[in-house]
Design an enzyme around this catalytic site. Structure first.
Site, mmCIF file in Angstrom:
data_model
loop_
_atom_site.group_PDB
_atom_site.id
_atom_site.type_symbol
_atom_site.label_atom_id
_atom_site.label_comp_id
_atom_site.label_asym_id
_atom_site.label_seq_id
_atom_site.Cartn_x
_atom_site.Cartn_y
_atom_site.Cartn_z
ATOM 1 N N GLU A 150 -10.410 2.798 -1.369
ATOM 2 C CA GLU A 150 -10.035 1.401 -1.595
ATOM 3 C C GLU A 150 -9.785 1.184 -3.086
ATOM 4 O O GLU A 150 -10.595 1.572 -3.926
ATOM 5 C CB GLU A 150 -11.148 0.475 -1.113
ATOM 6 C CG GLU A 150 -10.752 -0.992 -1.071
ATOM 7 C CD GLU A 150 -11.814 -1.849 -0.405
ATOM 8 O OE1 GLU A 150 -11.479 -2.964 0.028
ATOM 9 O OE2 GLU A 150 -12.979 -1.418 -0.327
ATOM 10 N N LYS A 170 0.821 -1.213 0.000
ATOM 11 C CA LYS A 170 0.000 0.000 0.000
ATOM 12 C C LYS A 170 0.857 1.266 0.000
ATOM 13 O O LYS A 170 0.359 2.370 -0.255
ATOM 14 C CB LYS A 170 -0.966 -0.014 1.177
ATOM 15 C CG LYS A 170 -2.075 -1.061 1.010
ATOM 16 C CD LYS A 170 -2.982 -1.146 2.199
ATOM 17 C CE LYS A 170 -4.169 -2.066 1.911
ATOM 18 N NZ LYS A 170 -3.785 -3.411 1.471
#
Length: 346
Positions: free
Chosen positions: A281, A145
């Site tokens: 997301e 991430k």
């Protein structure tokens, strides 16, 4: 071929023994899934001490039960935000594994100030304490991430990565070697989608999948811990190590979990429910940025990003969970079953 594999394994084990035998190890966030995985893999190499550092009192109690008060392991309460506490806990340490972090996307989005204090300032505190104590190696545990981040979690971990890489020059004449490992989803780790799905199955609830097309990189806790140990062995300073991981569609993970669990719980009739995509997301994850690709070296079972250009450009399709090789359904079910056996009986 088998003889060569055995020989390679023995050499690897011997080199790892040289790295950890008689050493004092500090693991921040050491009662988490990765921390426990590291403890299990380091103990056979006979370290002098493994210091487990955490701010979670209950997890110390649970981890003590897992290892039956092993005399090699000591537990230290404290917070990586507290520089004075770090200076005490790090005294005499040879190797630091920095796994402590805020790791959940939603919680970091709702608490960005705390995410920065823990993931950025806390990492800076750890780095400065390591330089001051002149530890031999410092390994940061990062996440995919942090690659092209779109969330507070990703951005804060990217800053933690940059701090770690740049500490290699910041340390001046100190001996500390700084490196990091970058992971995909560690299946079975605390708070992972595996645990969420398992809890929903146990309650006979529908499994919530945000989008059937969503993909993630996947690895086991054992693979994650093994990569970290290899990073210690191979680190010369300023590198990023990334395990070659298959990808998985989240819907496939859900369907296979239902299948495996229904074989253990005959009367289950769990379905899949498609829910709404959450803010920030993303559909797919990335292991390497376009800027990093020229410096990405293929080491066989993992990649290494360094400040040296690679003579052979790796295939960029392996760097996105959308285009990387997918884990086979058979292998996925084996991984799910192995993890299921590690939890309480279904």
């Amino acid at each position: 071929m088998l003889i060569l594999l055995v020989s390679y394994y023995m050499k690897l084990q011997n080199s790892l023994k040289n790295e950890f035998s008689g050493k004092k190890i500090l693991i921040t966030g050491g009662t988490g899934s990765i921390g426990i995985g590291l403890i299990k893999q380091i103990l056979p190499f006979k370290p002098k001490t493994i210091k487990v550092f955490t701010n979670d009192e209950n997890s110390i109690f649970e981890t003590t039960r897992k290892f039956w008060k092993n005399p090699v392991i000591t537990y230290e309460m404290g917070d990586i935000r507290d520089r004075d506490r770090l200076e005490v806990v790090i005294r005499g340490v040879d190797i630091v594994f920095h796994a402590a972090a805020m790791k959940h996307v939603d919680i970091c989005e709702e608490n960005p100030f705390d995410a920065v204090k823990t993931n950025v300032v806390g990492t800076s505190n750890m780095i400065e304490a390591s330089i001051k104590e002149n530890v031999s190696k410092f390994i940061l545990i990062s996440t995919d991430k942090a690659t092209l981040p779109s969330t507070t979690l990703g951005a804060s971990k990217l800053l933690a990565e940059r701090l770690t890489i740049n500490a290699q020059t910041y340390k001046s004449s100190g001996k500390t070697i700084f490196a990091l490992v970058r992971f995909g989803n560690v299946i079975g780790s605390r708070g992972s989608v595996y645990q969420i799905f398992l809890d929903q199955i146990r309650k006979n609830q529908a499994l919530t999948v945000t989008d059937p097309r969503m993909t993630r990189f996947i690895m086991s806790i054992q693979e994650a811990a093994g990569l970290i140990l290899k990073a210690v062995k191979n680190a010369k300073g300023g590198e990023i190590f990334i395990l070659k991981m298959p990808s998985v569609k989240i819907k496939d993970l859900a369907m296979n979990m239902i299948e495996v669990c229904e074989n253990s719980k005959k009367n289950s009739n769990v379905k899949i429910k498609v829910s709404k995509l959450r803010d920030h997301e993303r559909f797919h994850e990335y292991l390497v940025t376009p800027e990093e690709i020229p410096y990405c070296h293929d080491l066989g079972d993992m990649y290494k990003i360094s400040n040296q250009k690679s003579t052979k450009k790796p295939s960029s399709k392996e760097f996105s969970s959308e285009t990387a090789n997918e884990i086979s359904q058979k292998k996925l079910r084996v991984v799910i079953k192995e993890l299921l056996d590690d939890y309480l009986p279904f």
